[in-house]
Design an enzyme around this catalytic site. Sequence first.
Site, PDB file in Angstrom:
ATOM      1  N   SER A  28      -2.512   6.869  -3.721  1.00 16.22           N
ATOM      2  CA  SER A  28      -3.976   6.227  -3.299  1.00 16.22           C
ATOM      3  C   SER A  28      -5.197   6.654  -3.950  1.00 16.22           C
ATOM      4  O   SER A  28      -6.174   6.179  -4.435  1.00 16.22           O
ATOM      5  CB  SER A  28      -4.208   6.464  -1.788  1.00 16.22           C
ATOM      6  OG  SER A  28      -3.325   5.885  -1.006  1.00 16.22           O
ATOM      7  N   ALA A  29      -4.974   8.146  -4.033  1.00 20.23           N
ATOM      8  CA  ALA A  29      -6.169   8.990  -4.824  1.00 20.23           C
ATOM      9  C   ALA A  29      -5.839   8.897  -6.491  1.00 20.23           C
ATOM     10  O   ALA A  29      -6.907   8.684  -7.258  1.00 20.23           O
ATOM     11  CB  ALA A  29      -6.282  10.472  -4.321  1.00 20.23           C
ATOM     12  N   GLU A  49       3.443   9.804 -12.238  1.00 18.19           N
ATOM     13  CA  GLU A  49       4.173   9.556 -10.986  1.00 18.19           C
ATOM     14  C   GLU A  49       5.598   9.704 -10.830  1.00 18.19           C
ATOM     15  O   GLU A  49       6.242   9.385 -11.896  1.00 18.19           O
ATOM     16  CB  GLU A  49       3.869   8.072 -10.700  1.00 18.19           C
ATOM     17  CG  GLU A  49       4.636   7.249  -9.642  1.00 18.19           C
ATOM     18  CD  GLU A  49       4.360   8.280  -8.307  1.00 18.19           C
ATOM     19  OE1 GLU A  49       5.319   8.613  -7.478  1.00 18.19           O
ATOM     20  OE2 GLU A  49       3.142   8.424  -7.983  1.00 18.19           O
ATOM     21  N   ALA A  50       5.982  10.436  -9.984  1.00 21.61           N
ATOM     22  CA  ALA A  50       7.455  10.930  -9.822  1.00 21.61           C
ATOM     23  C   ALA A  50       8.185   9.827  -9.415  1.00 21.61           C
ATOM     24  O   ALA A  50       9.505   9.608  -9.940  1.00 21.61           O
ATOM     25  CB  ALA A  50       7.460  11.975  -8.505  1.00 21.61           C
ATOM     26  N   HIS A 476      -0.344  10.158   8.646  1.00 20.22           N
ATOM     27  CA  HIS A 476      -1.671  10.630   7.933  1.00 20.22           C
ATOM     28  C   HIS A 476      -1.670  12.085   7.789  1.00 20.22           C
ATOM     29  O   HIS A 476      -2.554  12.844   8.603  1.00 20.22           O
ATOM     30  CB  HIS A 476      -2.684  10.310   9.054  1.00 20.22           C
ATOM     31  CG  HIS A 476      -2.872   8.580   9.324  1.00 20.22           C
ATOM     32  ND1 HIS A 476      -3.350   7.926  10.658  1.00 20.22           N
ATOM     33  CD2 HIS A 476      -2.418   7.604   8.722  1.00 20.22           C
ATOM     34  CE1 HIS A 476      -3.244   6.796  10.538  1.00 20.22           C
ATOM     35  NE2 HIS A 476      -2.628   6.523   9.307  1.00 20.22           N
TER      36      HIS A 476
END
Length: 552
Positions: A28-29, A49-50, A476
């Site tokens: 998202s970030a 990205e993994a 969250h």
Amino acid sequence: MSEQSDQSSPWPNGGEAVYDYVIIGAGSAGCVLAARLGEDSVTKVLVVEAGPPDTEPLIHVPLAFHQLWNSRFDWGLWSEPEPGFGGRRDYLPRGRVLGGSSSLNTMIYIRGNRADYDEWAAMDLPGWGYDEVLPYFRRAEDNERGESYYHGVGGPLTVSEGRSMHPLVRACIDAAVAAGIAPTDDHNGPAQEGAGWFQFTQRNGRRCSAAVAYLHPALARGNLTASTDALATRVIFEGDRAVGVELLRNNTLETVRAEREVILCAGAYHSPHLLLLSGIGPADELRNFGIEARVDLPVGYNLHDHLFVALTSLTHQPSIGRDAIDPESAALFEREGRGPLTSGFAEGGAFIRTRPGLTAPDIQFHFCAGPTPRETADPPILDDGFTIQPTLLKPTSRGRVTLRYSLPHVKPRIVHNYLTTEEDQRSMIEGTRIGLQIAARPPLRNLSRADMATPRSDSDADILEFVRHAARTIFHPVGTCAMGTVVDAELRVHGVEGLRVADASVMPKIVRGNTNAPTIMIAEKAADLIRGLPPLPPAAGTHIRAELVGEP
């Protein structure tokens, strides 16, 4: 440059590649930050990205989110035995794919309460008050409601009304109003409190993840590379300056160099994990793992999260799962982007204060058009029902993320310490009690045929026992690289140069609501901080004072 496939590499012949910025985590970030930093055509950006690309069709079907958990798109994390849960472990789904958790969440668009950001500013974190962050929320948005003081249009992130509007959720909202909760048409407007429908990060009924909204359009510029299936193993330093990242890809270690900055956007579990592996964290503990301590900081501390409990009743009225099986629903989704397959399951909700003296909500309800499985990792329940989910908004319990081993591919050790404070227990007891009162109101009582998951009685002891047995994360996690202790107000890691963190881990205290929209806001603001741009001006128009609509 374009997105890398599983077989290709951005480093020809295994050599070191050089970029201006290297971003770890295309969630998202990371997607937001990569797109914004790449707006300067001469700037070279790599986002790592993994997990794999987001080409799986189910990622883009909103109701299919549960099928993505425990899959190759999920980190598959579990907590350690939780003291507040009587030793029960909690399953912690986290996105491991382009878009990160925005590719497998329920897409609810909630910003939090004005009081949350003003609290950050009061912690000597200038620039993070509500009036300062609102312009970044608005810049991100393309809200189908149109432009207003509180909402923006023309941004990358499509924010839409729900396209399912299930009758069972309508009944939950009506029951909440019957129980004395005021109605609202915008939880992100002047007053967060009240019961109503949620908005979602969807575009034409399909998931609008951060990858869809930000990353894929930005890749077409040619100065941004997205490398998938590459695990960051450590940050590389020269002296006190971060100059690159070591990556594990196709069983080969490679390095990439960052001429300007390395930015961690790996989330509240993996950003601290990478810092610890890189020698930034509690010095004594790092030495015990054979890691040379570079900077002694409380990395991994301050972990907190929203937890919820599912109050589930069975009904004679069809629920979302049964509706979605209908071939007509699939055709409606493909043809018009409408119907049950567009649902994120929790289509509406409410924010409340459970007791006098609170200045802002402490409980959020998620109203779901179906029965909720007893455990997060369980398969969906093929029966008809509804669920009311009381969710703790401002937990005072704190946990930690620590190393399990010094090997980077070994998952971190995670303990949240849910429900270990009396205040958290009190809010969950009262929130659960009010949830039961909502379920007992005629709009829902008339639909219910049996209780599936409820406490044995209305007593505090029975409710707390039920909560301890049934509560779990609502996905969250925040706080493990917090502003003020690990990073400064411009998100720079204390004690080193050229290294920032920009994701939910920097929240010093959790916001009252779903955390995806605030994480995107943090990355929007981080992009301007990194580029040295002035803050966005305040939103145009008139602020409606919350007192006029019932919020103190």
